[in-house]
Design a protein around this motif. Structure first.
Motif: not given
Lengths: 112, 113
Positions: A97-99, B33, B48, B55-56
């Motif tokens: 997720t890139g989180k 971010y 982000n 993306m999320e």
């Protein structure tokens, strides 16, 4: 979702004693783990990062070992210094997720 | 080391108004971010952004929030309209690749009255 647990909210030590700040994580993917340090009114700065099991990164006397078996990435230092007093965050990066998920943080106070 | 800049450092705004927070990321970074930190609480992921797209995003990223980076300029977080609970420090971060070290800016302290 991912989660990071830092069991100690506040740690107070005498200068020269060893430091250990706990960090465990939960993730459905093999995450990257980080330790960030944040001084008062400043931005978080990277302290350590780890990518593979049994690698032990070191920086400014701090080290941490990623143990996938126990989902842990505890931060250690052999001898605390006054300048180590700060807020320490453990964080887990989900590669899907890139989180980046932060723990609650541990405030380390080192006294003379 | 690499520097991320944030403008303004402080912003006071009336509830219901619009605010735009600006971030100047590290020049060759590709991932961006936003994080929110309420006083005395933990750092929380908002969103982000990569290749011009979100993306999320987290549950904190309400419909009133939007992000963009037009033509490689500032990476912005816009809140329209603002609410009292939006008062916090907002940190921008950037990384070269996903999973790389994220470099954080000094934060924008937003107070909504």
């Amino acid at each position: 979702g991912d989660s990071v647990t830092q069991t100690e909210g506040l740690v107070t030590l005498t200068e020269g004693l060893p430091v250990m700040l706990n960090c465990t994580y939960q993730s459905t993917y093999s995450p990257f783990l980080f330790w960030y340090v944040q001084h008062l009114n400043e931005a978080p700065k990277l302290l350590l990062k780890s990518f593979t099991d049994n690698k032990r990164p070191e920086h400014q006397g701090f080290h941490a070992t990623l143990h996938k078996s126990s989902s842990s990435f505890h931060l250690q230092k052999s001898s605390a210094q006054l300048s180590d007093s700060a807020l320490y965050y453990c964080a887990s990066y989900n590669t899907n997720t890139g989180k980046l998920t932060f723990g609650d943080g541990t405030v380390l106070t080192v006294k003379p | 080391g690499p520097k991320v800049l944030q403008i303004p450092s402080h912003q006071i705004i009336d509830m219901g108004q619009m605010v735009t927070l600006n971030c100047d990321p590290v020049s060759n970074h590709l991932y961006f971010y936003w994080y929110k930190q309420i006083l005395g609480q933990q750092m929380e992921f908002l969103v982000n952004f990569y290749n011009g797209k979100v993306m999320e995003k987290s549950k904190l990223f309400k419909d009133q929030f939007s992000v963009e980076r037009p033509d490689g300029s500032y990476f912005t977080l816009k809140i329209q309209p603002t609410a009292l609970e939006d008062s916090a420090v907002y940190f921008c971060a950037s990384s070269l690749l996903g999973g790389d070290t994220q470099y954080f800016g000094p934060g924008t302290r937003l107070l909504v009255l």
